[in-house]
Scaffold this active site. Structure first.
Site, PDB file in Angstrom:
ATOM      1  N   CYS A  10      57.813  60.027  -0.772  1.00 45.97           N
ATOM      2  CA  CYS A  10      57.283  61.394  -0.761  1.00 45.97           C
ATOM      3  C   CYS A  10      58.429  62.405  -0.821  1.00 45.97           C
ATOM      4  O   CYS A  10      59.341  62.380   0.011  1.00 45.97           O
ATOM      5  CB  CYS A  10      56.462  61.596   0.506  1.00 45.97           C
ATOM      6  SG  CYS A  10      55.951  63.304   0.790  1.00 45.97           S
ATOM      7  N   THR A  11      58.378  63.291  -1.785  1.00 45.82           N
ATOM      8  CA  THR A  11      59.414  64.307  -1.950  1.00 45.82           C
ATOM      9  C   THR A  11      59.545  65.186  -0.719  1.00 45.82           C
ATOM     10  O   THR A  11      60.653  65.448  -0.243  1.00 45.82           O
ATOM     11  CB  THR A  11      59.118  65.179  -3.187  1.00 45.82           C
ATOM     12  OG1 THR A  11      59.064  64.338  -4.332  1.00 45.82           O
ATOM     13  CG2 THR A  11      60.177  66.244  -3.389  1.00 45.82           C
TER      14      THR A  11
END
Length: 114
Positions: A10-11
């Site tokens: 997840c960024t």
């Protein structure tokens, strides 16, 4: 000690992790997909976040859409769903003592770190 519930894919979670690294503070990374929180841990997180269990659910996840969308579950049932399917847990969560935030946007970490 500060904790971050982290998903490396997840960024936003990676950004929060970087912010903690930049803070110079000691912290623990909890890879919650590999070692999912149990029911008691989730209940404590929800209390620290000061939200309801449904507010911790990622409603864009495929499993939510396929199995839970439109369901009228109790708080306990939502918690059970997250225990069974930790991918449903919103991320990243940063915890320090009795405070916690969902670090979206990343600057919300400052609400915990003060």
């Amino acid at each position: 000690m500060i904790q971050i519930y982290h998903n490396n894919r997840c960024t936003k979670s990676r950004q929060a992790l970087q912010a903690l690294e930049n803070s110079g503070k000691d912290f623990e990374v909890i890879y919650y997909l590999e070692t999912p929180p149990d029911k008691t841990t989730l209940e404590k997180l929800i209390e620290k976040l000061n939200i309801g269990p449904l507010d911790l659910i990622r409603k864009s996840e495929k499993i939510y859409i396929e199995r839970y969308k439109g369901q009228n579950l109790t708080d306990a049932e939502w918690i059970d769903a997250m225990v069974e399917n930790p991918i449903l847990i919103e991320r990243p969560i940063v915890v320090w003592g009795d405070k916690a935030v969902i670090a979206r946007p990343t600057q919300r970490i400052n609400d915990v770190l003060g």
